[in-house]
Every structure is written in C-alpha cells, then in structure tokens.
Design an enzyme around this catalytic site. Structure first.
Site, mmCIF file in Angstrom:
data_model
loop_
_atom_site.group_PDB
_atom_site.id
_atom_site.type_symbol
_atom_site.label_atom_id
_atom_site.label_comp_id
_atom_site.label_asym_id
_atom_site.label_seq_id
_atom_site.Cartn_x
_atom_site.Cartn_y
_atom_site.Cartn_z
ATOM 1 N N CYS A 331 0.986 -0.968 0.139
ATOM 2 C CA CYS A 331 0.294 -0.200 -0.118
ATOM 3 C C CYS A 331 0.633 1.121 -0.249
ATOM 4 C CB CYS A 331 -1.021 -0.253 0.801
ATOM 5 S SG CYS A 331 -2.364 1.017 0.943
ATOM 6 N N HIS A 428 -3.743 -5.493 0.806
ATOM 7 C CA HIS A 428 -3.135 -5.896 2.765
ATOM 8 C C HIS A 428 -4.350 -7.533 3.237
ATOM 9 C CE1 HIS A 428 -2.259 -2.012 3.823
ATOM 10 N NE2 HIS A 428 -3.108 -1.797 2.877
#
Length: 482
Positions: A331, A428
């Site tokens: 991310c 994630h």
C-alpha cells in the site's frame, strides 16, 4: 430489548479489546447471538467490511469471536490519525473528510445519531451486544459531547464494567481515582470492576481487591491473570506486535513508520517457525543479514517517506538491494518504492510532490476517492491464489506495472522490478492465506511449516474464553446486561 454490556477502562491499552473479544466468544459458546460494538475508535489499523466500509481491526477480531462477518455498524466512528493534530473521520464505514483535533469536539455531537443508529441495528439483530469504550472515562476534559464512553453509555442506557490494568501499577488508584473524578450521574452507570493482566499469586492482591470494593461500593467481577497467548491475536497497536525471539530462520525486517497502518499484515509472519521478524524502530539501521525488507502501509505516505529518509533507511535499502536482498512494499510502502508521489489536492497533508525511492518504475498520484474492497487474486510469481483487501487512495502507474504482483479478475495489480527483487502491491491481508504465505516464503528459501494462521487465531480465541470463564464471574457479568 436486546441486552448490552459496556467494558470501559481506566486508561488506554488496559486490555479492553481483548476482554471484549473473549467475552464475545464466551457468550457465543453459551448459545447467544452476540455482536461487538465500539462507538468511536482511533486507529490506523483498519479492516474492510462485508458491506464495503472500514472499521477498526480490533472490532473485526471481535466479530470473528462472535462468528460474524465484520460490519460497518460495529465501529460507526473511526478516527485515523494523519498527523500529530489531525485525523481522517470515518462514519459508518465511509470517509467524511479530515478534522483537526482542536475542532473535533464540535464535530462529535453530529456523530451521536450515527452511533446510536448503528447500535440500534445491532441490538435488533442479536441477543447481546458487548460494547468497548475508548481511552478512559476519567478523561473528564473530553466529557462534553462524549460519544466514546459515558456519553454513549448514558445515551444508550448501557451498564458499564470498569477494567483496571494491574500490570502498569497503581490499579487501586486507577479505579478509585476514576470514581472520584466522574460526575455522579456517570459513576452511577458503573455496575462493577475487574482487574486485568495480573502476574503472580492472586492471593497477594486479596486485600487490595477488598479495598477497591469498600472504597467504591462497586462489585468486583474478578482478577484476570496475564494471558500468555495474547500475542497470537492481531494487535491493535503497532507497539504491541510480539516478535518471538528466534536466532535463525528467514530474516524479515519491517519498517515501523510513524503513521504505520494495517500492520496486522505482519501478524501471520510472527507465527511462522521458520521466520525471524524484526520490527525496526526509529534510529535503528536495517541489518545486513536481512533477507526481505517490508515497507508496510501508512496513513501519511509522503510524511512517512520523509520519516524513512530521516532514519537513513533509504541508504540502507539501496545497500540491501545491492547485496541481493528483496523488498516488498504494501500500500503506502508500495507507493514509496516508486519515482514520485504527488498529492496535488493535499488529501494526506500539504499539497505537493515528493520524490520516491526509485526502486520501482512507477509514479503515484493521490486522489480523493478511496478504494475499499475485499478481493481474490492470483500471485503472479508463484501462481498461488490469495485473498486480501484494498483500502487506499492514490493510483500508481509506470513501466514496472507490466510485471504485476498479482492478477485480479484478469487485470494486473501491483508491480515487480526487472530483477524480480523489488515488489509492491495495494493488497492487505495476503499473508493470512496459508498456501500463499508458504509459497511466497518458499521462494525466499523458507521451508514449509504447515502452520494455519486462521486456525491458530480460532484456537486462541477459544483459549481466551476459557481463561475468562475460569477467572471472572462471566454469568454475573452477563446478568447485569440490560
């Protein structure tokens, strides 16, 4: 009316989240339909919900303890700190922009209706709702317009049990002092207390326990010893990530950013017997024996890129790469690996552009729309399917996107460098997938362990419920729920 019980604490990090998770599992095993609820949370560790929102990771774990899919109503107000003085405000799963800490007091009254609305929906769907407070009701400077502790308890008429943390010392003063500073109407909401995180012989605290009962007039619900396996459950605070001390194994180093987010990505790695995980703190150099360096998520990508450089980690990463080491960015960490990060509208901070680390040929532009989704993907280097979630702003593009980290519905996601040793992804939660984790670590030379992360979490939740049933009067706790 559905019953409800609220666990508040004498301070932050006294173990409220763990207590609620254990009580949820205990109530579920007693045949009750139970749901967790936290009116307001402050955390950059978030989970994507089945209804397309985001909530605190602790509430997602509590939902698992209840046998439920996480829902936005379980944590209707989530504050995600972006700086020392400001945070993004998430209401019922969706972003409502950002606010400065000094201005939040004026915002809170507008959020109470959303909090009560979410609570009512959970009440209508379940036999019992177990509520977690935030911080401490003793923070009476925050009492006006409070929605996290006594403000909520009184508005929803929910009885409170106050938890004290004996491990940090002064638990008698914690509890008696809390009663002393509370307004009489707030103190009247407290049905009793419990002691958490006790180490040693509980009999040595018998007199202290009686003193608390006598001085407060509150009923005690028990003394809960330290739960040794708490480290096996996802941590809500990055400082609480437990890394077992191993002298050998694949050495993975994770950089602890100042605004680290979604760091529970790392939890499954701590439990791998063939992995030695180091959470690198500010001022520490990346060790020369690192096999893989992970740049985790962050709530302030450009700010934490400056933080990374201030530690000299940019120089260390370049040296690590020259030695043949691998790097994975997740991310915000993925965005840092590129050539540039532009935030023309000042979404995460002051408008501007920051040079990236240049380890991936990509450029990132921040945009107001946030991507929130649970996804199924296929990891390109290993061919392994995996499940994860996206929770980010910004779009990244560039030449290394031609070598994607994964495929989602046939579309490339993430990027890999030409030499194959630098990779980045917006996904994630990927390491929760046992088969993918084994394949990914196997590519780096770690032997397959056969460890099942989700099974370990389930077993630990059951052990936590057993622990609570043994040492606390759970029947009495559930009986006070109105």
């Amino acid at each position: 009316m559905t019953r409800a019980l609220m666990i508040q604490g004498t301070g932050s990090n006294v173990g409220k989240s763990m207590l609620v998770a254990g009580l949820c599992r205990a109530a579920r095993r007693r045949g009750l339909s139970v749901a967790p609820f936290k009116p307001q949370n402050m955390s950059n560790n978030a989970a994507v919900t089945a209804d397309g929102g985001e909530i605190g990771r602790a509430q997602a774990l509590q939902a698992q303890a209840c046998g439920l899919e996480p829902r936005s109503d379980m944590n209707p107000v989530l504050l995600k700190p972006q700086s020392e003085t400001g945070a993004q405000v998430i209401v019922q799963g969706q972003s409502r922009g950002s606010t400065r800490a000094a201005d939040y007091a004026a915002v809170k009254p507008k959020l109470l209706n959303a909090v009560l609305d979410s609570f009512a929906r959970l009440q209508s769907a379940h036999d019992l709702v177990i509520v977690e407070g935030a911080g401490s009701p003793a923070e009476i400077n925050l009492r006006p317009n409070d929605i996290a502790n006594m403000g909520f308890a009184r508005a929803a008429d929910v009885p409170v049990v106050l938890a004290g943390d004996i491990d940090r010392g002064g638990v008698i003063a914690q509890l008696i002092g809390t009663q002393a500073v509370l307004a009489a109407e707030d103190a009247a909401m407290i049905a009793g207390f419990l002691i958490n995180k006790f180490r040693g012989d509980k009999r040595l605290f018998d007199d202290g326990y009686k003193q608390i009962e006598q001085r407060t007039g509150w009923r005690g619900f028990g003394v809960l010893p330290w739960f040794e396996n708490a480290w096996r459950l996802p941590a809500e605070d990055a400082q609480d990530i437990a890394t077992p001390q191993r002298e050998s194994g694949l050495h993975i180093v994770a950089l602890t950013f100042s605004r680290i987010a979604n760091f529970d990505d790392l939890d499954p790695l701590t439990q791998e017997p063939g992995v030695r995980l180091t959470m690198l703190r500010a001022g520490q150099a990346i060790p020369g024996d690192a096999d893989l360096v992970i740049l985790p998520g962050t709530k302030s990508t450009r700010g934490d890129l400056d933080f990374l450089r201030a530690q000299g980690w940019d120089i260390d990463l370049a040296a690590h790469h020259r030695r043949g080491g691998h790097v994975l960015g997740l991310c915000g960490g993925y965005q840092m690996l590129g050539r540039s990060i532009a935030d023309p509208d000042g979404i995460e901070g002051a408008p501007g552009e920051t040079p990236g680390l240049g380890l991936l040929q990509i450029d990132t532009v921040m945009a107001a729309d946030k991507r929130l989704s649970q996804v199924e993907a296929v990891h390109v280097p290993t061919g392994q399917p995996l499940r994860g979630y996206e929770i980010h702003i910004g779009r990244s593009d560039g030449a290394d996107r031609a070598r994607p980290f994964a495929h989602i519905a046939g579309e490339g996601e993430g990027a890999i460098s030409a030499d194959g040793r630098i990779a980045g992804s917006y996904l994630h939660g990927m390491f929760r997938d046992d088969a993918f984790r084994a394949a990914f670590l196997g590519n780096l030379g770690a032997p397959a362990s056969g460890h099942s992360y989700d099974s370990a979490v389930e077993h630990t939740l059951d052990a936590l419920a057993d622990h609570i049933e043994t040492h606390l009067d759970v029947s009495a706790l559930l009986a006070i729920a109105q």
